[in-house]
Design a protein around this motif. Structure first.
Motif, PDB file in Angstrom:
ATOM      1  N   MET A   1       0.577  -1.108  -0.492  1.00 56.93           N
ATOM      2  CA  MET A   1      -0.128  -0.005   0.085  1.00 56.93           C
ATOM      3  C   MET A   1       1.030   1.315  -0.156  1.00 56.93           C
ATOM      4  SD  MET A   1      -3.053   1.340  -0.451  1.00 56.93           S
ATOM      5  CE  MET A   1      -3.888   2.441   0.075  1.00 56.93           C
ATOM      6  N   ARG A   2       2.245   1.446   0.791  1.00 53.18           N
ATOM      7  CA  ARG A   2       2.973   2.531   0.818  1.00 53.18           C
ATOM      8  C   ARG A   2       3.755   2.431  -0.789  1.00 53.18           C
ATOM      9  NH1 ARG A   2       7.254   3.802   5.594  1.00 53.18           N
ATOM     10  NH2 ARG A   2       7.708   5.430   4.730  1.00 53.18           N
ATOM     11  N   LEU A   3       3.404   1.564  -0.895  1.00 53.54           N
ATOM     12  CA  LEU A   3       4.576   2.166  -2.584  1.00 53.54           C
ATOM     13  C   LEU A   3       3.692   2.030  -3.368  1.00 53.54           C
ATOM     14  CD1 LEU A   3       6.728   1.520  -3.918  1.00 53.54           C
ATOM     15  CD2 LEU A   3       6.102  -0.771  -4.534  1.00 53.54           C
ATOM     16  N   PHE A   4       2.371   2.294  -3.683  1.00 56.11           N
ATOM     17  CA  PHE A   4       1.457   2.267  -4.250  1.00 56.11           C
ATOM     18  C   PHE A   4       1.417   3.808  -4.008  1.00 56.11           C
ATOM     19  CE2 PHE A   4      -3.604   3.721  -5.249  1.00 56.11           C
ATOM     20  CZ  PHE A   4      -3.567   3.818  -6.424  1.00 56.11           C
ATOM     21  N   LEU A   5       1.321   4.192  -2.778  1.00 56.53           N
ATOM     22  CA  LEU A   5       1.029   5.806  -2.080  1.00 56.53           C
ATOM     23  C   LEU A   5       2.164   6.901  -3.035  1.00 56.53           C
ATOM     24  CD1 LEU A   5      -0.567   5.745   0.865  1.00 56.53           C
ATOM     25  CD2 LEU A   5      -1.746   6.669  -0.964  1.00 56.53           C
ATOM     26  N   HIS A   6       3.347   6.057  -2.075  1.00 50.71           N
ATOM     27  CA  HIS A   6       4.834   7.091  -3.147  1.00 50.71           C
ATOM     28  C   HIS A   6       4.402   7.150  -4.557  1.00 50.71           C
ATOM     29  CE1 HIS A   6       6.268   7.222  -0.176  1.00 50.71           C
ATOM     30  NE2 HIS A   6       6.276   6.308   0.954  1.00 50.71           N
ATOM     31  N   ILE A   7       3.978   6.083  -5.559  1.00 53.91           N
ATOM     32  CA  ILE A   7       3.868   6.362  -6.644  1.00 53.91           C
ATOM     33  C   ILE A   7       2.813   7.451  -7.310  1.00 53.91           C
ATOM     34  CG2 ILE A   7       2.932   5.177  -8.726  1.00 53.91           C
ATOM     35  CD1 ILE A   7       4.323   2.129  -8.037  1.00 53.91           C
ATOM     36  N   GLY A   8       0.986   6.801  -6.611  1.00 53.67           N
ATOM     37  CA  GLY A   8       0.420   7.553  -6.772  1.00 53.67           C
ATOM     38  C   GLY A   8       1.121   9.448  -6.272  1.00 53.67           C
ATOM     39  N   ALA A   9       2.223   9.796  -5.615  1.00 55.97           N
ATOM     40  CA  ALA A   9       2.516  11.279  -5.469  1.00 55.97           C
ATOM     41  C   ALA A   9       3.493  11.743  -6.091  1.00 55.97           C
ATOM     42  CB  ALA A   9       3.151  11.466  -3.859  1.00 55.97           C
ATOM     43  N   TYR A  10       3.826  10.310  -6.780  1.00 53.19           N
ATOM     44  CA  TYR A  10       5.220  11.086  -7.471  1.00 53.19           C
ATOM     45  C   TYR A  10       4.375  11.245  -9.410  1.00 53.19           C
ATOM     46  CZ  TYR A  10       9.368  10.344 -10.443  1.00 53.19           C
ATOM     47  OH  TYR A  10      10.179  10.601 -11.820  1.00 53.19           O
TER      48      TYR A  10
END
Length: 78
Positions: free
Chosen positions: A1-10
């Motif tokens: 989930m954290r990786l998904f949020l980081h990708i979205g923020a980027y």
């Protein structure tokens, strides 16, 4: 989930940077500087019936770009 949020923020930061004028310094600015100048702001928030109003401090150095960037974003709600 954290990786998904980081990708979205980027992706959001990259989109915001690509909306800037072609010959401005904002087009090639680093993400950390963009985050500090445009996203992490001290504002007074006023919630109205159909909109949200942000009251920025008068001493903010980059006020001009804040009016330009949101105007170029596509409307999320019609």
């Amino acid at each position: 989930m954290r990786l998904f949020l980081h990708i979205g923020a980027y992706w959001l930061m990259w989109s915001l940077r690509s909306l800037m004028p072609r010959r401005s310094r904002w087009r090639g600015i680093q993400f950390d500087t963009l985050r500090l100048r445009l996203i992490k702001l001290a504002v007074r928030l006023e919630t109205l019936k159909r909109s949200i109003r942000l009251h920025l401090p008068r001493s903010m150095p980059d006020q001009g770009i804040l009016g330009y960037a949101p105007a170029r974003l596509p409307r999320l709600v019609s």
